[in-house]
Design a protein around this motif. Sequence first.
Motif, PDB file in Angstrom:
ATOM      1  N   PRO A 369      32.106  66.685  51.221  1.00  0.00           N
ATOM      2  CA  PRO A 369      31.449  66.594  49.899  1.00  0.00           C
ATOM      3  C   PRO A 369      30.345  67.623  49.718  1.00  0.00           C
ATOM      4  O   PRO A 369      30.167  68.160  48.619  1.00  0.00           O
ATOM      5  CB  PRO A 369      30.878  65.160  49.894  1.00  0.00           C
ATOM      6  CG  PRO A 369      31.662  64.429  50.925  1.00  0.00           C
ATOM      7  CD  PRO A 369      31.991  65.433  51.977  1.00  0.00           C
ATOM      8  N   ILE A 370      29.609  67.920  50.791  1.00  0.00           N
ATOM      9  CA  ILE A 370      28.483  68.851  50.683  1.00  0.00           C
ATOM     10  C   ILE A 370      28.975  70.279  50.514  1.00  0.00           C
ATOM     11  O   ILE A 370      28.541  70.997  49.612  1.00  0.00           O
ATOM     12  CB  ILE A 370      27.568  68.742  51.915  1.00  0.00           C
ATOM     13  CG1 ILE A 370      26.916  67.362  51.983  1.00  0.00           C
ATOM     14  CG2 ILE A 370      26.486  69.812  51.882  1.00  0.00           C
ATOM     15  CD1 ILE A 370      27.590  66.377  52.884  1.00  0.00           C
ATOM     16  N   PHE A 371      29.898  70.689  51.362  1.00  0.00           N
ATOM     17  CA  PHE A 371      30.308  72.092  51.391  1.00  0.00           C
ATOM     18  C   PHE A 371      31.435  72.417  50.410  1.00  0.00           C
ATOM     19  O   PHE A 371      31.809  73.573  50.264  1.00  0.00           O
ATOM     20  CB  PHE A 371      30.687  72.491  52.818  1.00  0.00           C
ATOM     21  CG  PHE A 371      29.534  72.347  53.772  1.00  0.00           C
ATOM     22  CD1 PHE A 371      28.465  73.224  53.723  1.00  0.00           C
ATOM     23  CD2 PHE A 371      29.491  71.305  54.670  1.00  0.00           C
ATOM     24  CE1 PHE A 371      27.383  73.077  54.573  1.00  0.00           C
ATOM     25  CE2 PHE A 371      28.417  71.148  55.519  1.00  0.00           C
ATOM     26  CZ  PHE A 371      27.347  72.035  55.479  1.00  0.00           C
ATOM     27  N   SER A 372      31.965  71.392  49.754  1.00  0.00           N
ATOM     28  CA  SER A 372      32.914  71.634  48.670  1.00  0.00           C
ATOM     29  C   SER A 372      32.306  71.270  47.322  1.00  0.00           C
ATOM     30  O   SER A 372      32.986  71.361  46.294  1.00  0.00           O
ATOM     31  CB  SER A 372      34.201  70.823  48.886  1.00  0.00           C
ATOM     32  OG  SER A 372      34.875  71.283  50.035  1.00  0.00           O
ATOM     33  N   ASP A 373      31.036  70.832  47.354  1.00  0.00           N
ATOM     34  CA  ASP A 373      30.296  70.484  46.139  1.00  0.00           C
ATOM     35  C   ASP A 373      31.072  69.454  45.319  1.00  0.00           C
ATOM     36  O   ASP A 373      31.266  69.614  44.109  1.00  0.00           O
ATOM     37  CB  ASP A 373      30.022  71.744  45.301  1.00  0.00           C
ATOM     38  CG  ASP A 373      28.931  71.520  44.252  1.00  0.00           C
ATOM     39  OD1 ASP A 373      28.125  70.595  44.440  1.00  0.00           O
ATOM     40  OD2 ASP A 373      28.899  72.268  43.255  1.00  0.00           O
ATOM     41  N   GLN A 374      31.501  68.373  45.997  1.00  0.00           N
ATOM     42  CA  GLN A 374      32.236  67.297  45.346  1.00  0.00           C
ATOM     43  C   GLN A 374      31.560  65.958  45.618  1.00  0.00           C
ATOM     44  O   GLN A 374      30.735  65.837  46.524  1.00  0.00           O
ATOM     45  CB  GLN A 374      33.685  67.261  45.860  1.00  0.00           C
ATOM     46  CG  GLN A 374      34.491  68.498  45.539  1.00  0.00           C
ATOM     47  CD  GLN A 374      34.681  68.718  44.052  1.00  0.00           C
ATOM     48  OE1 GLN A 374      34.730  67.764  43.271  1.00  0.00           O
ATOM     49  NE2 GLN A 374      34.784  69.988  43.649  1.00  0.00           N
ATOM     50  N   ASP A 375      31.918  64.958  44.832  1.00  0.00           N
ATOM     51  CA  ASP A 375      31.312  63.637  44.996  1.00  0.00           C
ATOM     52  C   ASP A 375      31.747  62.969  46.292  1.00  0.00           C
ATOM     53  O   ASP A 375      30.969  62.235  46.905  1.00  0.00           O
ATOM     54  CB  ASP A 375      31.672  62.731  43.814  1.00  0.00           C
ATOM     55  CG  ASP A 375      31.028  63.211  42.523  1.00  0.00           C
ATOM     56  OD1 ASP A 375      29.986  63.890  42.602  1.00  0.00           O
ATOM     57  OD2 ASP A 375      31.578  62.923  41.440  1.00  0.00           O
ATOM     58  N   SER A 376      32.984  63.181  46.693  1.00  0.00           N
ATOM     59  CA  SER A 376      33.488  62.539  47.914  1.00  0.00           C
ATOM     60  C   SER A 376      34.707  63.291  48.423  1.00  0.00           C
ATOM     61  O   SER A 376      35.201  64.228  47.801  1.00  0.00           O
ATOM     62  CB  SER A 376      33.852  61.074  47.643  1.00  0.00           C
ATOM     63  OG  SER A 376      35.081  60.988  46.936  1.00  0.00           O
ATOM     64  N   GLN A 377      35.214  62.824  49.572  1.00  0.00           N
ATOM     65  CA  GLN A 377      36.379  63.444  50.200  1.00  0.00           C
ATOM     66  C   GLN A 377      37.676  63.171  49.442  1.00  0.00           C
ATOM     67  O   GLN A 377      38.693  63.824  49.718  1.00  0.00           O
ATOM     68  CB  GLN A 377      36.545  62.921  51.638  1.00  0.00           C
ATOM     69  CG  GLN A 377      35.360  63.119  52.542  1.00  0.00           C
ATOM     70  CD  GLN A 377      34.381  61.962  52.484  1.00  0.00           C
ATOM     71  OE1 GLN A 377      33.617  61.831  51.528  1.00  0.00           O
ATOM     72  NE2 GLN A 377      34.378  61.130  53.502  1.00  0.00           N
ATOM     73  N   ILE A 378      37.654  62.197  48.523  1.00  0.00           N
ATOM     74  CA  ILE A 378      38.878  61.860  47.782  1.00  0.00           C
ATOM     75  C   ILE A 378      39.414  63.077  47.032  1.00  0.00           C
ATOM     76  O   ILE A 378      40.621  63.201  46.793  1.00  0.00           O
ATOM     77  CB  ILE A 378      38.603  60.684  46.821  1.00  0.00           C
ATOM     78  CG1 ILE A 378      38.306  59.423  47.630  1.00  0.00           C
ATOM     79  CG2 ILE A 378      39.765  60.450  45.875  1.00  0.00           C
ATOM     80  CD1 ILE A 378      37.955  58.222  46.797  1.00  0.00           C
ATOM     81  N   HIS A 379      38.517  63.998  46.700  1.00  0.00           N
ATOM     82  CA  HIS A 379      38.911  65.229  46.004  1.00  0.00           C
ATOM     83  C   HIS A 379      39.909  66.033  46.825  1.00  0.00           C
ATOM     84  O   HIS A 379      40.692  66.816  46.261  1.00  0.00           O
ATOM     85  CB  HIS A 379      37.643  66.054  45.735  1.00  0.00           C
ATOM     86  CG  HIS A 379      37.884  67.329  44.996  1.00  0.00           C
ATOM     87  ND1 HIS A 379      37.879  68.561  45.618  1.00  0.00           N
ATOM     88  CD2 HIS A 379      38.138  67.571  43.682  1.00  0.00           C
ATOM     89  CE1 HIS A 379      38.114  69.502  44.728  1.00  0.00           C
ATOM     90  NE2 HIS A 379      38.267  68.941  43.553  1.00  0.00           N
ATOM     91  N   ALA A 380      39.921  65.852  48.144  1.00  0.00           N
ATOM     92  CA  ALA A 380      40.782  66.633  49.034  1.00  0.00           C
ATOM     93  C   ALA A 380      42.161  66.006  49.225  1.00  0.00           C
ATOM     94  O   ALA A 380      43.018  66.585  49.905  1.00  0.00           O
ATOM     95  CB  ALA A 380      40.106  66.800  50.399  1.00  0.00           C
ATOM     96  N   VAL A 381      42.374  64.836  48.628  1.00  0.00           N
ATOM     97  CA  VAL A 381      43.615  64.081  48.862  1.00  0.00           C
ATOM     98  C   VAL A 381      44.307  63.789  47.536  1.00  0.00           C
ATOM     99  O   VAL A 381      43.655  63.507  46.534  1.00  0.00           O
ATOM    100  CB  VAL A 381      43.304  62.763  49.606  1.00  0.00           C
ATOM    101  CG1 VAL A 381      44.537  61.878  49.704  1.00  0.00           C
ATOM    102  CG2 VAL A 381      42.759  63.056  51.002  1.00  0.00           C
ATOM    103  N   THR A 382      45.627  63.864  47.544  1.00  0.00           N
ATOM    104  CA  THR A 382      46.434  63.521  46.375  1.00  0.00           C
ATOM    105  C   THR A 382      47.222  62.252  46.668  1.00  0.00           C
ATOM    106  O   THR A 382      47.848  62.139  47.733  1.00  0.00           O
ATOM    107  CB  THR A 382      47.410  64.653  46.029  1.00  0.00           C
ATOM    108  OG1 THR A 382      46.659  65.813  45.631  1.00  0.00           O
ATOM    109  CG2 THR A 382      48.343  64.251  44.895  1.00  0.00           C
ATOM    110  N   VAL A 383      47.165  61.304  45.745  1.00  0.00           N
ATOM    111  CA  VAL A 383      48.000  60.098  45.839  1.00  0.00           C
ATOM    112  C   VAL A 383      49.240  60.344  44.996  1.00  0.00           C
ATOM    113  O   VAL A 383      49.148  60.577  43.786  1.00  0.00           O
ATOM    114  CB  VAL A 383      47.241  58.854  45.336  1.00  0.00           C
ATOM    115  CG1 VAL A 383      48.136  57.615  45.405  1.00  0.00           C
ATOM    116  CG2 VAL A 383      45.965  58.636  46.157  1.00  0.00           C
TER     117      VAL A 383
END
Length: 600
Positions: A369-383
Motif C-alpha cells: 500500500p505504501i510503495f504503490s500509493d494504494q489503500d490496501s493490497q486488494i488493488h494487486a488482486v483480481t477476483v
Amino acid sequence: MLMIISLLPSQVPPRAEEITIPADVTPEKVPTHIVDYSGEQPGSPSDLVPLCSPQANVVCMVYDVTDETSIDKVKPLSRCLFTFSKLSLIPRIPIILVGNKSDLQNGSSMETILPIMNQFSEIETCVECSAKNLKNISELFYYAQKAVLHPTAPLYDPEEKQLRPACTRALTRIFNMSDQDNNQILSDEELNYFQKSCFGNPLAPQALEDVKMVVWKNTTDGVQDNGLTLNGFLFLNTLFIQRGRHETTWTILRRFGYDDALELTDDYLCPLIRVPLGCSTELNHFGCQFLQRMFEKHDKDRDGALSPTELQSFFSVFPYVPWGPELYNTVCTTDKGLLSLHGFLCQWMLEAYLDVHRCLEHLGYLGYPIFSDQDSQIHAVTVTREKRIDLEKGQTHRNVFLCKVVGSQQAGKTAFLQAFLGKNLAAQSQSESKASSYSINTVQVNGQEKHLILHEVDVGVEFVKASDASCDVACLLYDVSDHKSFNYCASIYKQHYMDGQVPCLFVASKADLPESSPQHGLSPAEFCYKHRLPPPFYFTCSEQGPPNPAIYAKLAAAATFPHLTDIDMGHTPFWTRVALGATVAAILGVTLYKAMAKNK
C-alpha cells in the motif's frame, strides 16, 4: 477517558460532575470524557488505584505548586500506579502531572517534580497551569490526549535513554522497506518519498540538508554518501521522542501498519476481500509490477535470479520465511538452480490463487500500500467472475487455471509435474530439493499466456466431497505398462467427473515402455471414445532434452474453453479449430455486408 485526581486541599466540593468535551473542539479530534476524583478522601493512595482502571486511559494528577504537602502526595500515588501496573493488576496508564495555581508563585515546581518524573516511566510530562486565569489549560488536555494517542512507553526507555527493542525492530524494518535500491542508505529521493508517504509533503531542500546536518553532528555513522544510514534514521526518531515529538514517530509507525503494541494490525495485513463461490483470485498486472520491482531491488548482482542470500534479504521484512525448500520443485529455476524472475512471479500467482488472504498478508509485509500509493493490497488482486457465467457465455477472462493430476501410485505423477518445469528424468534424479505437490508454469493458449497450476492428488486421500474433485481441468494419468493403473483412473472419472462440467484428459505416462493390453474390458482408447473424450495423450520424460510441453498446452486449452468437449478433434490442434471458427465467422460477416450494400 481522562481521570483527574486532585491533590489540592479541600476548599471546593471534592468532585466535579463528569463532563465530555466534543471531538470537534479538541486538537486531536477525539472526544474526551473527564472524571474528577478527590485525593482528600479518606484512605491510602493505593485505594485510588482501582478507581483509575480499567476505565481510565490517562490520569492527570493535579497538585498545588504553592503547597509542598500537595507535591509530596504525587510520589506515593505514582508508586502505587507503577507497582499495580507491573503486577498486571491494572493496565499501564500514562500519567500527566499538573501543577495548578501557577498564578500564585513566580518560580516553578519543576526542580521538585523532575526527580519523580525520572523515577516513574508512566509519567509522560508535567504541565504547570492556572485554573483561575486558564493559563495552559488547553495544553493540559492536549498532552493528556497525546499521551493516549501517541504513548511514549512502547517507544522509549527513559531509564536507558534509548529506543525499546520492539520500536527499534519496527523502525529497522521500515528503513529497509524505504531503502528502495537496497544500498543501506536513504538517498534524498528516498527520504522525500518516505516523507511524502508519511506526512503528505516532501521536505524542502534546505530542510533536508538541516536534518542530515543534525544527524552528522550527533552520530559517527548516521550520514554516509550524503544519505541517511539506519543508525542515523534511528537517531532521528530517538531525538523526536526525547524532544516530546513522539507523535512524529507514531505517524511513521501507523503509516506502515503498526498498532500501539508495535504489531502490524489485522486491518493492514488482512484487508477484507470478498470471493464469491465459483470465483478465483489472480495477481493482476499492478501486483506483478510491484513484485518485479521488489525482485530487482534484491537482485544485487543483476544476474536475473535470486540466490539463497538474496532471497533471505527479500524476506528480511517478514516475521518468518513463507517459502520452504519445495519452492525449487514448484517453479522454474535457472540453469544454476536459482529462482528466476519468471519462477518468482509464478510462485506469487500460485499463492494468490490458492490462498489469497496469505498473499495479501505477504504483500502487506512488503509494504504494497505504501510503495504503490494504494489503500490496501486488494488493488494487486483480481477476483474473477463466477465459473458458471464463463460456461454460459462460452468464454473466460481467467489467466490462472488449476489442474488436478490424479493417478495410482507409481503412475508417474511427480515426474509429470516436474516435467512441466522443463526437467527430464535425469534432471529430476539430480534434484536435492524437497518434493512439492504443486508445480506452476506459463503456457500459450491461442496466442495468450496462461498460468497452469498442476496439483498432484495423493492416492491415499479419498475425494470425501464433491468440492475435493473441483478444478478447472482434470488430468487422469496412468502408467501405459500397467492396465490396473488405467482402471484406477477410469473409476475416478466415473465417480467424480463423468457427470460434471470439468473437462478431463487421460494421459498415458511412461510412453517409452511397452503398452499393456487389457485382459477384459475396454482399452484406454475405447474407453475415451465411449465417453466422448479425447484419445489418451502419450507422454514420457525419460528422453534426453526437455520434455514435450504439448500436453500442458492441451490441459490449459481445455481449462480455458471448458464448454467445448472433444478438444482434440482427431489430430487437429485445438486452437486451429478456434481460429477456423473465427475465420468462418469473418467470411460470413463480409458476405452479409456486401449483400446489404448491394441492396442499398
